[in-house]
Design a protein around this motif. Structure first.
Motif, PDB file in Angstrom:
ATOM      1  N   ALA A   1      55.104  37.598  49.166  1.00 42.00           N
ATOM      2  CA  ALA A   1      53.645  37.341  48.842  1.00 42.00           C
ATOM      3  C   ALA A   1      53.964  36.106  47.684  1.00 42.00           C
ATOM      4  CB  ALA A   1      53.097  38.601  48.082  1.00 42.00           C
TER       5      ALA A   1
ATOM      6  N   ARG B   1      57.497  45.730  40.200  1.00 38.81           N
ATOM      7  CA  ARG B   1      56.701  45.657  41.351  1.00 38.81           C
ATOM      8  C   ARG B   1      55.706  44.561  41.918  1.00 38.81           C
ATOM      9  NH1 ARG B   1      54.933  51.137  43.195  1.00 38.81           N
ATOM     10  NH2 ARG B   1      55.210  51.687  41.089  1.00 38.81           N
ATOM     11  N   CYS B   2      55.761  44.252  43.028  1.00 41.93           N
ATOM     12  CA  CYS B   2      54.668  43.087  43.358  1.00 41.93           C
ATOM     13  C   CYS B   2      53.295  43.761  43.163  1.00 41.93           C
ATOM     14  CB  CYS B   2      54.705  42.665  44.771  1.00 41.93           C
ATOM     15  SG  CYS B   2      53.734  41.343  45.185  1.00 41.93           S
ATOM     16  N   PRO B   3      52.404  42.910  42.374  1.00 43.96           N
ATOM     17  CA  PRO B   3      51.048  43.287  42.154  1.00 43.96           C
ATOM     18  C   PRO B   3      50.123  43.437  43.245  1.00 43.96           C
ATOM     19  CG  PRO B   3      51.542  41.657  40.615  1.00 43.96           C
ATOM     20  CD  PRO B   3      52.732  41.604  41.587  1.00 43.96           C
ATOM     21  N   LYS B   4      50.633  42.725  44.279  1.00 47.99           N
ATOM     22  CA  LYS B   4      49.931  42.795  45.561  1.00 47.99           C
ATOM     23  C   LYS B   4      50.209  43.497  46.604  1.00 47.99           C
ATOM     24  CE  LYS B   4      48.460  39.472  49.253  1.00 47.99           C
ATOM     25  NZ  LYS B   4      48.398  38.028  49.742  1.00 47.99           N
ATOM     26  N   CYS B   5      51.480  43.796  46.665  1.00 48.71           N
ATOM     27  CA  CYS B   5      52.285  44.764  47.669  1.00 48.71           C
ATOM     28  C   CYS B   5      52.071  46.080  47.199  1.00 48.71           C
ATOM     29  CB  CYS B   5      53.706  44.369  47.977  1.00 48.71           C
ATOM     30  SG  CYS B   5      53.916  42.573  48.259  1.00 48.71           S
ATOM     31  N   GLN B   6      51.821  46.976  48.376  1.00 49.57           N
ATOM     32  CA  GLN B   6      51.828  48.470  48.061  1.00 49.57           C
ATOM     33  C   GLN B   6      53.107  49.009  47.448  1.00 49.57           C
ATOM     34  OE1 GLN B   6      49.072  50.443  48.458  1.00 49.57           O
ATOM     35  NE2 GLN B   6      48.040  48.700  48.904  1.00 49.57           N
TER      36      GLN B   6
ATOM     37  N   SER C   1      59.641  41.120  47.986  1.00 46.92           N
ATOM     38  CA  SER C   1      58.437  40.679  48.545  1.00 46.92           C
ATOM     39  C   SER C   1      58.301  39.116  48.652  1.00 46.92           C
ATOM     40  CB  SER C   1      57.171  40.907  47.577  1.00 46.92           C
ATOM     41  OG  SER C   1      55.917  40.595  47.873  1.00 46.92           O
TER      42      SER C   1
ATOM     43  N   TYR D   1      49.798  42.349  34.056  1.00 45.59           N
ATOM     44  CA  TYR D   1      49.472  42.967  35.328  1.00 45.59           C
ATOM     45  C   TYR D   1      49.273  44.610  35.119  1.00 45.59           C
ATOM     46  CZ  TYR D   1      50.651  38.367  37.002  1.00 45.59           C
ATOM     47  OH  TYR D   1      50.632  37.037  37.208  1.00 45.59           O
TER      48      TYR D   1
ATOM     49  N   ILE E   1      52.138  35.804  44.838  1.00 38.97           N
ATOM     50  CA  ILE E   1      52.019  36.184  43.478  1.00 38.97           C
ATOM     51  C   ILE E   1      53.641  36.551  43.247  1.00 38.97           C
ATOM     52  CG2 ILE E   1      51.563  38.537  44.086  1.00 38.97           C
ATOM     53  CD1 ILE E   1      50.579  36.710  40.990  1.00 38.97           C
ATOM     54  N   ALA E   2      54.364  37.308  44.261  1.00 42.83           N
ATOM     55  CA  ALA E   2      55.797  37.520  44.046  1.00 42.83           C
ATOM     56  C   ALA E   2      56.671  36.285  43.542  1.00 42.83           C
ATOM     57  CB  ALA E   2      56.341  38.368  45.132  1.00 42.83           C
TER      58      ALA E   2
END
Length: 137
Positions: free
Chosen positions: A59, A45-50, A57, A90, A61-62
């Motif tokens: 983003a 999972r992307c750490p920034k996205c919900q 993602s 993360y 970071i992704a």
């Protein structure tokens, strides 16, 4: 009037289309490495996205994490090593499927326990209502 609307719509589509992000083109040593990369980016999972995986993602970071996974896959690291690195860096939030341990047991088994308790309460209520109906008749 219509001409200005068409021009405005055309300009919107041009500017919107220019912001579409191009697909990443990555070269792998083997097709198996490419499959591993794809599986890892879909399962993390992307750490920034919900609620988006790294694959979906856009983003920043992704993108960075996809590049890191790409480097690690090409360096010959195993899936377990890559996942361990991501979790260490993360936290377990990056895992779509949390590990089975004491701290996550309620997440995995709690819904089933509540379902069973709810079914038992339902059966007990139905039986009591049936008995009251039988006595009243």
């Amino acid at each position: 009037m219509i001409g200005s609307l068409i021009r405005a719509a055309t300009l919107f589509l041009i500017f919107w289309g220019s912001n579409v992000i191009a697909m990443e083109v990555l070269e792998f040593k083997t097709p198996e490495d490419q499959l591993r990369y794809r599986i890892l980016t879909e399962e993390l999972r992307c750490p920034k996205c919900q609620n988006q995986n790294l694959e979906d993602s856009n983003a920043g970071i992704a993108v960075d994490l996809r590049n890191q996974i790409y480097r690690m896959v090409n360096d010959g690291q195993s899936n377990e090593q890559i996942v361990d690195y991501m979790v260490a860096r993360y936290g377990e939030f990056v895992l779509y499927r949390p590990v089975h341990d004491q701290s996550t047991a309620i997440l995995w088994y709690g819904p089933f326990a509540l379902l069973i308790i709810g079914a038992l309460v339902f059966v007990i209520v139905v039986i009591k209502n049936k008995r009251q109906t039988d006595r009243g008749a």
